[in-house]
Design a protein around this motif. Structure first.
Motif, PDB file in Angstrom:
ATOM      1  N   ASN A 152      -1.688  -7.560  10.428  1.00 11.94           N
ATOM      2  CA  ASN A 152      -1.854  -8.568   9.382  1.00 11.94           C
ATOM      3  C   ASN A 152      -0.516  -8.678   8.646  1.00 11.94           C
ATOM      4  O   ASN A 152      -0.101  -7.764   7.937  1.00 11.94           O
ATOM      5  CB  ASN A 152      -2.972  -8.084   8.441  1.00 11.94           C
ATOM      6  CG  ASN A 152      -3.138  -8.974   7.242  1.00 11.94           C
ATOM      7  OD1 ASN A 152      -2.266  -9.771   6.900  1.00 11.94           O
ATOM      8  ND2 ASN A 152      -4.280  -8.838   6.583  1.00 11.94           N
ATOM      9  N   LYS A 153       0.153  -9.817   8.852  1.00 12.55           N
ATOM     10  CA  LYS A 153       1.510  -9.967   8.324  1.00 12.55           C
ATOM     11  C   LYS A 153       1.530  -9.925   6.791  1.00 12.55           C
ATOM     12  O   LYS A 153       2.401  -9.298   6.188  1.00 12.55           O
ATOM     13  CB  LYS A 153       2.093 -11.291   8.825  1.00 12.55           C
ATOM     14  CG  LYS A 153       3.595 -11.317   8.794  1.00 12.55           C
ATOM     15  CD  LYS A 153       4.126 -12.516   9.509  1.00 12.55           C
ATOM     16  CE  LYS A 153       5.558 -12.768   9.123  1.00 12.55           C
ATOM     17  NZ  LYS A 153       6.037 -14.054   9.560  1.00 12.55           N
ATOM     18  N   ALA A 154       0.542 -10.574   6.193  1.00  6.44           N
ATOM     19  CA  ALA A 154       0.512 -10.594   4.713  1.00  6.44           C
ATOM     20  C   ALA A 154       0.353  -9.167   4.184  1.00  6.44           C
ATOM     21  O   ALA A 154       1.003  -8.779   3.201  1.00  6.44           O
ATOM     22  CB  ALA A 154      -0.631 -11.479   4.229  1.00  6.44           C
ATOM     23  N   LEU A 266      -5.427  -5.673   0.137  1.00  7.25           N
ATOM     24  CA  LEU A 266      -4.569  -6.163   1.228  1.00  7.25           C
ATOM     25  C   LEU A 266      -5.159  -5.841   2.597  1.00  7.25           C
ATOM     26  O   LEU A 266      -5.097  -6.639   3.524  1.00  7.25           O
ATOM     27  CB  LEU A 266      -3.175  -5.513   1.138  1.00  7.25           C
ATOM     28  CG  LEU A 266      -2.246  -6.008   0.042  1.00  7.25           C
ATOM     29  CD1 LEU A 266      -1.089  -5.029  -0.165  1.00  7.25           C
ATOM     30  CD2 LEU A 266      -1.700  -7.391   0.391  1.00  7.25           C
TER      31      LEU A 266
END
Ligand code: SF4
Length: 359
Positions: A152-154, A266
Protein backbone atom coordinates in the motif's frame (compact mmCIF):
# COMPACT_ATOMS: atom_id res chain seq x y z
CA UNK A 1 12.19 -35.22 4.38
CA UNK A 2 14.39 -36.83 1.69
CA UNK A 3 17.41 -38.89 2.69
CA UNK A 4 20.36 -36.60 2.55
CA UNK A 5 24.02 -37.40 2.63
CA UNK A 6 26.87 -35.05 3.28
CA UNK A 7 30.03 -35.08 1.25
CA UNK A 8 33.07 -35.82 3.35
CA UNK A 9 34.55 -32.48 2.38
CA UNK A 10 31.75 -30.68 4.19
CA UNK A 11 33.11 -31.54 7.62
CA UNK A 12 35.23 -28.95 9.28
CA UNK A 13 38.41 -29.77 11.09
CA UNK A 14 38.37 -28.82 14.73
CA UNK A 15 39.85 -26.46 15.73
CA UNK A 16 39.09 -24.37 12.67
CA UNK A 17 42.44 -23.18 11.30
CA UNK A 18 41.54 -19.80 9.83
CA UNK A 19 38.44 -17.97 8.78
CA UNK A 20 39.58 -18.08 5.18
CA UNK A 21 39.83 -21.84 5.34
CA UNK A 22 36.51 -22.02 7.13
CA UNK A 23 34.74 -20.03 4.46
CA UNK A 24 36.56 -21.91 1.74
CA UNK A 25 35.16 -25.12 3.09
CA UNK A 26 31.69 -23.68 3.43
CA UNK A 27 31.74 -22.98 -0.27
CA UNK A 28 32.77 -26.56 -1.06
CA UNK A 29 30.04 -28.16 0.97
CA UNK A 30 27.11 -29.76 -0.77
CA UNK A 31 24.22 -31.75 0.58
CA UNK A 32 22.66 -34.07 -1.95
CA UNK A 33 19.62 -36.29 -2.07
CA UNK A 34 19.68 -39.85 -3.43
CA UNK A 35 19.31 -38.64 -7.02
CA UNK A 36 22.26 -36.33 -6.69
CA UNK A 37 20.18 -33.15 -6.45
CA UNK A 38 21.28 -30.51 -4.02
CA UNK A 39 18.43 -30.27 -1.58
CA UNK A 40 19.85 -28.33 1.34
CA UNK A 41 22.97 -26.51 0.34
CA UNK A 42 25.92 -25.71 2.45
CA UNK A 43 25.18 -27.04 5.87
CA UNK A 44 28.35 -27.62 7.78
CA UNK A 45 28.93 -29.38 11.07
CA UNK A 46 31.24 -28.08 13.67
CA UNK A 47 31.74 -27.78 17.38
CA UNK A 48 31.56 -24.19 18.49
CA UNK A 49 34.87 -23.36 20.09
CA UNK A 50 36.56 -20.27 21.38
CA UNK A 51 38.04 -19.54 17.95
CA UNK A 52 34.67 -19.54 16.30
CA UNK A 53 33.07 -17.68 19.18
CA UNK A 54 35.62 -14.91 19.00
CA UNK A 55 35.10 -14.61 15.28
CA UNK A 56 31.33 -14.82 15.27
CA UNK A 57 30.78 -11.29 13.98
CA UNK A 58 33.01 -12.03 10.98
CA UNK A 59 31.43 -15.41 10.51
CA UNK A 60 27.97 -13.90 10.42
CA UNK A 61 29.01 -11.28 7.90
CA UNK A 62 30.36 -14.06 5.70
CA UNK A 63 27.22 -16.16 6.13
CA UNK A 64 25.17 -13.12 5.18
CA UNK A 65 27.21 -12.60 2.01
CA UNK A 66 27.21 -16.22 0.92
CA UNK A 67 23.73 -17.25 2.05
CA UNK A 68 25.10 -20.21 3.98
CA UNK A 69 24.16 -21.50 7.36
CA UNK A 70 26.11 -23.56 9.80
CA UNK A 71 24.97 -26.48 11.90
CA UNK A 72 26.98 -26.53 15.06
CA UNK A 73 26.89 -27.83 18.59
CA UNK A 74 27.43 -26.48 22.05
CA UNK A 75 29.88 -28.07 24.48
CA UNK A 76 27.00 -30.00 26.05
CA UNK A 77 26.14 -31.58 22.70
CA UNK A 78 22.98 -29.62 21.90
CA UNK A 79 22.82 -28.72 18.24
CA UNK A 80 21.67 -25.53 16.66
CA UNK A 81 21.96 -23.59 13.47
CA UNK A 82 23.74 -20.35 12.91
CA UNK A 83 21.77 -18.36 10.37
CA UNK A 84 22.71 -14.93 9.15
CA UNK A 85 19.14 -13.77 8.75
CA UNK A 86 15.90 -14.36 10.50
CA UNK A 87 14.23 -15.22 7.19
CA UNK A 88 16.74 -17.99 6.58
CA UNK A 89 16.20 -19.36 10.07
CA UNK A 90 12.46 -19.41 9.52
CA UNK A 91 12.74 -21.07 6.12
CA UNK A 92 14.99 -23.78 7.51
CA UNK A 93 12.76 -24.17 10.48
CA UNK A 94 9.78 -24.79 8.19
CA UNK A 95 11.60 -26.94 5.67
CA UNK A 96 13.57 -29.21 7.92
CA UNK A 97 11.68 -29.32 11.19
CA UNK A 98 14.89 -28.88 13.07
CA UNK A 99 15.78 -26.42 15.77
CA UNK A 100 16.51 -23.03 14.33
CA UNK A 101 18.38 -20.22 15.90
CA UNK A 102 18.80 -16.73 14.64
CA UNK A 103 22.17 -15.35 15.50
CA UNK A 104 21.35 -11.68 15.16
CA UNK A 105 21.30 -11.38 18.92
CA UNK A 106 24.32 -13.54 19.35
CA UNK A 107 26.13 -11.32 16.91
CA UNK A 108 25.22 -8.28 18.93
CA UNK A 109 26.32 -9.96 22.08
CA UNK A 110 29.50 -11.27 20.59
CA UNK A 111 30.31 -7.82 19.24
CA UNK A 112 30.05 -6.56 22.77
CA UNK A 113 32.27 -9.03 24.54
CA UNK A 114 33.52 -11.52 21.94
CA UNK A 115 33.61 -14.24 24.54
CA UNK A 116 31.85 -17.49 24.00
CA UNK A 117 31.92 -18.43 27.66
CA UNK A 118 29.88 -15.32 28.37
CA UNK A 119 27.53 -16.12 25.51
CA UNK A 120 27.05 -19.64 26.72
CA UNK A 121 26.51 -18.50 30.28
CA UNK A 122 23.93 -16.00 29.14
CA UNK A 123 21.29 -18.69 29.37
CA UNK A 124 18.49 -16.36 28.41
CA UNK A 125 20.08 -15.93 25.01
CA UNK A 126 19.69 -19.61 24.33
CA UNK A 127 16.46 -20.11 26.22
CA UNK A 128 13.63 -20.97 23.91
CA UNK A 129 15.80 -21.22 20.85
CA UNK A 130 17.26 -24.65 21.20
CA UNK A 131 14.41 -27.07 20.97
CA UNK A 132 15.46 -30.52 22.14
CA UNK A 133 12.09 -32.20 21.80
CA UNK A 134 9.82 -30.23 19.51
CA UNK A 135 6.19 -30.85 20.45
CA UNK A 136 4.51 -32.87 17.69
CA UNK A 137 1.28 -30.93 17.85
CA UNK A 138 3.19 -27.80 16.86
CA UNK A 139 5.70 -29.23 14.43
CA UNK A 140 3.24 -31.56 12.74
CA UNK A 141 1.23 -28.71 11.26
CA UNK A 142 3.82 -26.64 9.46
CA UNK A 143 2.49 -25.30 6.24
CA UNK A 144 2.51 -21.75 4.87
CA UNK A 145 -1.09 -20.59 4.69
CA UNK A 146 -0.33 -16.97 4.37
CA UNK A 147 -0.42 -15.25 0.96
CA UNK A 148 1.33 -11.87 0.65
CA UNK A 149 -0.75 -8.83 -0.33
CA UNK A 150 0.16 -5.96 -2.62
CA UNK A 151 1.94 -3.14 -0.84
CA UNK A 152 0.00 0.00 0.00
CA UNK A 153 1.86 3.04 -1.30
CA UNK A 154 -0.01 5.55 0.85
CA UNK A 155 0.80 3.49 3.94
CA UNK A 156 4.44 3.24 2.88
CA UNK A 157 4.73 7.02 2.67
CA UNK A 158 2.77 7.56 5.88
CA UNK A 159 4.90 5.04 7.78
CA UNK A 160 8.11 6.68 6.56
CA UNK A 161 6.84 10.03 7.88
CA UNK A 162 5.90 8.45 11.21
CA UNK A 163 9.32 6.78 11.44
CA UNK A 164 10.94 10.22 11.18
CA UNK A 165 8.56 11.77 13.67
CA UNK A 166 9.18 8.97 16.16
CA UNK A 167 12.97 9.24 15.78
CA UNK A 168 12.75 12.94 16.65
CA UNK A 169 10.08 12.61 19.33
CA UNK A 170 10.77 13.84 22.85
CA UNK A 171 7.20 13.88 24.09
CA UNK A 172 7.92 11.63 27.07
CA UNK A 173 10.97 10.88 29.25
CA UNK A 174 11.70 7.62 27.42
CA UNK A 175 13.49 9.56 24.70
CA UNK A 176 16.27 10.40 27.18
CA UNK A 177 17.36 6.79 27.69
CA UNK A 178 16.66 5.24 24.30
CA UNK A 179 19.52 4.33 21.99
CA UNK A 180 17.22 3.88 19.00
CA UNK A 181 13.51 4.43 18.68
CA UNK A 182 11.61 1.38 17.46
CA UNK A 183 8.71 2.51 15.29
CA UNK A 184 7.71 -0.92 14.00
CA UNK A 185 8.17 -2.71 10.71
CA UNK A 186 6.48 -5.06 8.31
CA UNK A 187 4.12 -5.20 5.37
CA UNK A 188 2.21 -2.08 4.37
CA UNK A 189 -1.01 -4.02 3.78
CA UNK A 190 -0.93 -6.53 6.59
CA UNK A 191 -3.69 -8.89 7.62
CA UNK A 192 -2.41 -8.62 11.17
CA UNK A 193 -0.78 -5.87 13.20
CA UNK A 194 1.00 -7.37 16.21
CA UNK A 195 1.26 -4.93 19.11
CA UNK A 196 3.66 -5.63 21.96
CA UNK A 197 4.40 -3.61 25.04
CA UNK A 198 7.63 -1.77 24.28
CA UNK A 199 11.15 -2.30 22.98
CA UNK A 200 13.65 -4.32 25.04
CA UNK A 201 17.43 -4.26 24.94
CA UNK A 202 17.85 -5.95 21.54
CA UNK A 203 15.13 -3.81 19.99
CA UNK A 204 16.78 -0.68 21.40
CA UNK A 205 20.10 -1.85 19.93
CA UNK A 206 18.70 -2.60 16.48
CA UNK A 207 15.70 -0.28 16.08
CA UNK A 208 13.59 -3.33 15.14
CA UNK A 209 10.53 -4.64 16.98
CA UNK A 210 10.33 -8.08 18.59
CA UNK A 211 13.80 -9.33 17.66
CA UNK A 212 15.05 -10.30 21.13
CA UNK A 213 14.40 -13.60 22.86
CA UNK A 214 10.65 -12.91 23.02
CA UNK A 215 10.70 -12.06 19.31
CA UNK A 216 12.38 -15.38 18.61
CA UNK A 217 9.67 -17.14 20.56
CA UNK A 218 7.12 -15.31 18.43
CA UNK A 219 8.98 -16.33 15.26
CA UNK A 220 8.88 -19.98 16.25
CA UNK A 221 5.14 -19.81 16.91
CA UNK A 222 4.52 -17.91 13.66
CA UNK A 223 6.52 -20.46 11.69
CA UNK A 224 4.61 -23.28 13.33
CA UNK A 225 1.31 -21.58 12.45
CA UNK A 226 2.39 -21.04 8.84
CA UNK A 227 2.30 -17.26 9.24
CA UNK A 228 5.01 -15.32 7.41
CA UNK A 229 6.22 -12.53 9.67
CA UNK A 230 7.08 -10.28 6.73
CA UNK A 231 3.48 -10.34 5.48
CA UNK A 232 2.29 -8.56 8.63
CA UNK A 233 3.28 -5.59 10.76
CA UNK A 234 4.87 -5.57 14.21
CA UNK A 235 5.03 -2.66 16.59
CA UNK A 236 4.67 -1.72 20.25
CA UNK A 237 2.52 0.51 22.42
CA UNK A 238 5.53 2.72 23.19
CA UNK A 239 8.28 3.24 20.65
CA UNK A 240 11.19 3.80 23.02
CA UNK A 241 12.61 1.36 25.53
CA UNK A 242 11.48 1.78 29.13
CA UNK A 243 14.61 1.52 31.35
CA UNK A 244 15.23 -1.92 32.85
CA UNK A 245 12.36 -3.23 30.70
CA UNK A 246 9.80 -1.89 33.16
CA UNK A 247 6.21 -1.53 32.07
CA UNK A 248 5.52 1.77 30.32
CA UNK A 249 3.75 4.31 32.52
CA UNK A 250 0.22 5.42 31.60
CA UNK A 251 1.56 8.91 30.84
CA UNK A 252 4.15 7.44 28.45
CA UNK A 253 1.53 5.31 26.75
CA UNK A 254 -0.72 8.34 26.44
CA UNK A 255 2.07 10.49 24.95
CA UNK A 256 2.93 7.79 22.42
CA UNK A 257 -0.60 6.63 21.60
CA UNK A 258 -1.11 8.83 18.54
CA UNK A 259 1.73 7.01 16.75
CA UNK A 260 0.08 3.63 17.19
CA UNK A 261 -3.31 5.05 16.23
CA UNK A 262 -1.86 6.50 13.04
CA UNK A 263 -0.10 3.25 12.21
CA UNK A 264 -3.35 1.32 12.62
CA UNK A 265 -5.23 3.84 10.48
CA UNK A 266 -2.63 3.64 7.71
CA UNK A 267 -2.38 -0.14 7.81
CA UNK A 268 -6.07 -0.93 8.39
CA UNK A 269 -5.44 -4.57 9.37
CA UNK A 270 -8.08 -7.28 9.52
CA UNK A 271 -7.06 -8.07 13.09
CA UNK A 272 -4.87 -6.46 15.73
CA UNK A 273 -3.09 -8.98 17.92
CA UNK A 274 -2.59 -7.48 21.37
CA UNK A 275 0.43 -9.30 22.80
CA UNK A 276 0.16 -9.25 26.58
CA UNK A 277 -1.74 -7.26 29.14
CA UNK A 278 -0.18 -3.85 28.39
CA UNK A 279 -1.26 -3.95 24.74
CA UNK A 280 -4.65 -5.31 25.74
CA UNK A 281 -5.03 -2.50 28.30
CA UNK A 282 -4.17 0.05 25.63
CA UNK A 283 -7.19 -0.95 23.59
CA UNK A 284 -9.51 -1.40 26.59
CA UNK A 285 -8.45 1.25 29.09
CA UNK A 286 -11.79 1.38 30.86
CA UNK A 287 -12.20 -2.39 31.25
CA UNK A 288 -10.43 -4.70 33.64
CA UNK A 289 -9.73 -7.50 31.21
CA UNK A 290 -7.47 -10.35 32.18
CA UNK A 291 -5.22 -11.55 29.38
CA UNK A 292 -5.13 -15.07 30.80
CA UNK A 293 -8.93 -15.21 30.72
CA UNK A 294 -9.71 -13.72 27.32
CA UNK A 295 -6.65 -14.65 25.28
CA UNK A 296 -7.56 -16.30 22.01
CA UNK A 297 -11.04 -14.74 22.01
CA UNK A 298 -11.74 -12.04 19.46
CA UNK A 299 -12.87 -8.70 20.91
CA UNK A 300 -14.19 -5.47 19.45
CA UNK A 301 -12.63 -2.16 20.40
CA UNK A 302 -13.41 1.39 19.45
CA UNK A 303 -10.05 2.72 18.26
CA UNK A 304 -10.32 6.46 17.56
CA UNK A 305 -13.91 6.10 16.39
CA UNK A 306 -13.42 2.95 14.30
CA UNK A 307 -14.50 -0.49 15.43
CA UNK A 308 -11.47 -2.78 15.27
CA UNK A 309 -11.05 -6.47 15.96
CA UNK A 310 -8.59 -7.21 18.73
CA UNK A 311 -7.23 -10.69 19.25
CA UNK A 312 -5.62 -10.92 22.71
CA UNK A 313 -2.67 -13.29 22.99
CA UNK A 314 -0.15 -13.97 25.72
CA UNK A 315 3.07 -12.02 25.32
CA UNK A 316 5.92 -14.24 24.04
CA UNK A 317 8.07 -13.05 26.98
CA UNK A 318 5.54 -14.73 29.30
CA UNK A 319 5.87 -17.87 27.19
CA UNK A 320 9.61 -17.85 27.86
CA UNK A 321 9.03 -17.61 31.59
CA UNK A 322 6.47 -20.35 32.18
CA UNK A 323 5.62 -23.56 30.38
CA UNK A 324 1.92 -23.05 31.05
CA UNK A 325 2.04 -19.65 29.32
CA UNK A 326 4.13 -21.05 26.50
CA UNK A 327 1.33 -23.49 25.62
CA UNK A 328 -1.29 -20.71 25.82
CA UNK A 329 0.81 -18.39 23.68
CA UNK A 330 1.55 -21.04 21.06
CA UNK A 331 -2.11 -22.01 20.84
CA UNK A 332 -3.12 -18.35 20.49
CA UNK A 333 -0.79 -17.91 17.52
CA UNK A 334 -1.66 -21.29 16.00
CA UNK A 335 -5.34 -20.29 15.95
CA UNK A 336 -4.70 -17.06 14.04
CA UNK A 337 -4.88 -18.48 10.47
CA UNK A 338 -8.22 -20.08 11.36
CA UNK A 339 -9.50 -16.77 12.76
CA UNK A 340 -8.43 -14.88 9.63
CA UNK A 341 -9.95 -17.51 7.35
CA UNK A 342 -13.16 -17.49 9.40
CA UNK A 343 -13.37 -13.69 9.20
CA UNK A 344 -12.91 -13.83 5.43
CA UNK A 345 -15.81 -16.25 5.15
CA UNK A 346 -17.88 -14.37 7.72
CA UNK A 347 -17.87 -17.43 9.97
CA UNK A 348 -16.06 -15.96 12.97
CA UNK A 349 -17.70 -13.51 15.27
CA UNK A 350 -16.49 -11.87 18.44
CA UNK A 351 -16.76 -14.29 21.30
CA UNK A 352 -17.00 -11.38 23.69
CA UNK A 353 -17.95 -7.78 23.03
CA UNK A 354 -15.70 -5.69 25.21
CA UNK A 355 -16.01 -2.53 23.19
CA UNK A 356 -13.71 0.04 24.75
CA UNK A 357 -13.02 3.66 24.07
CA UNK A 358 -9.30 3.56 23.31
CA UNK A 359 -6.72 5.45 25.33
FE1 SF4 B 1 7.99 9.88 21.88
FE2 SF4 B 1 6.80 7.54 22.22
FE3 SF4 B 1 9.42 7.69 22.41
FE4 SF4 B 1 7.91 8.75 24.31
S1 SF4 B 1 8.04 6.58 23.77
S2 SF4 B 1 9.68 9.71 23.33
S3 SF4 B 1 6.16 9.49 23.11
S4 SF4 B 1 8.21 8.07 20.57
Amino acid sequence: MPDIKMEESSYLPNPVPTLTALFGMIKQAQVQDDKGNVTVANILHSKIDSYMAENLPLLIVELEKTGHHLETSLPDGRKFLICATERMANELFLKERIPSFCLKELRLLSCRDANFAALYDAKQIFAGKIVDNPPEEVFGKMEIKDAPRLHNKAALIGLARLRNDIARCSACPLHQTRFRSVPGEGHTAPGIVFVGEGPGQTEDDTGKPLVGSAGQELNIALAAAGIVREHHFLTNVVKCRPPENRQPKPSEMQACSHFLYEQIELLNPTVIVALGSTALGFFFPTKKLSITKIHGKLQKANVRGVERLIYPALHPAAALRQKQYKDMFTNDIMRLPMVLEGLKKGEVSCETDSTGEGV
